[in-house]
Design a protein around this motif. Structure first.
Motif: not given
Length: 221
Positions: A14, A35, A190
């Motif tokens: 994710g 991320y 996520d």
């Protein structure tokens, strides 16, 4: 932390990371290059200020903050008055002289902010810096449920500036100070890292000194 990070990267996919019980943001900091979106949450006012100081991507004047730091470290403790921190926490959670300095600096940060001499980001950096600095000389075993009794307090307060984290413009960070049980109903992510409080007692009681100094409402104890 290296082990936790490796497990997350190997097993989770994710692009958004939700630190549900964020504490001081150590896990988010460790994952900060992995991320594009981060969601940080904690119930404490002190941790919210720490998030804003480290992660909020707003301009601040570093030279101004260094001058303020030098001014704070040049204060002669005998020349300042007793205050909320020294009267309530002196010779308990801090050496009395250190408590006087902490209280004076906290009041001065508020004064500068109210007079618009510092921005929101600069306010957060100064206040987070105060929290980290006072924690280093605190007469505790790591939290503030109680102070250590029956021995001389040898702490010596020194005001040090934290170093905010510089992120690229592609990363987004949302900061919350909410009950996680309520917040999770409105959050999409996520990956969620969940490290809840480690017992059933009210979380904030372990950090009431930090909360008092952060909120600066000066309640009667």
């Amino acid at each position: 932390m290296d082990w936790i990070k490796q497990l997350i990267l190997e097993n989770c996919k994710g692009d958004s990371f939700f630190d549900v019980f964020g504490g001081t943001g150590a896990v988010t900091n460790a994952m900060i290059n992995s991320y594009s979106k981060y969601i940080l949450n904690d119930f404490l006012y002190s941790n919210e200020i720490i998030y804003k100081a480290f992660f909020m991507q707003k301009y601040y004047d570093k030279e101004k903050l260094v001058k303020i730091k030098d001014m704070y470290n040049a204060i002669v403790v005998d020349n300042i008055n007793e205050n909320y921190v020294s009267e309530n926490f002196g010779d308990k959670f801090f050496r009395h002289e250190d408590a006087k300095l902490i209280g004076f600096i906290r009041e001065d940060i508020n004064k500068k902010y109210n007079e618009k001499l510092i921005s929101d980001k600069e306010y957060s950096i100064l206040l987070a810096s105060l929290l980290y600095s006072l924690d280093r000389c605190a007469n505790t075993v790591g939290h503030y449920d109680a102070y250590i009794k029956g021995k001389e307090i040898k702490g010596e307060f020194i005001f040090d500036l934290i170093q905010p984290i510089k992120l690229d413009n592609k990363k987004k960070i949302d900061i919350f100070r909410e009950d996680a049980n309520i917040l999770v109903k409105s959050i999409n992510a996520d990956i969620a890292f969940i490290d809840p409080p480690y017992n059933s007692r009210q979380y904030s009681r372990f950090y009431h000194v930090l909360e008092n100094i952060t909120k600066w409402e000066k309640p009667s104890l």
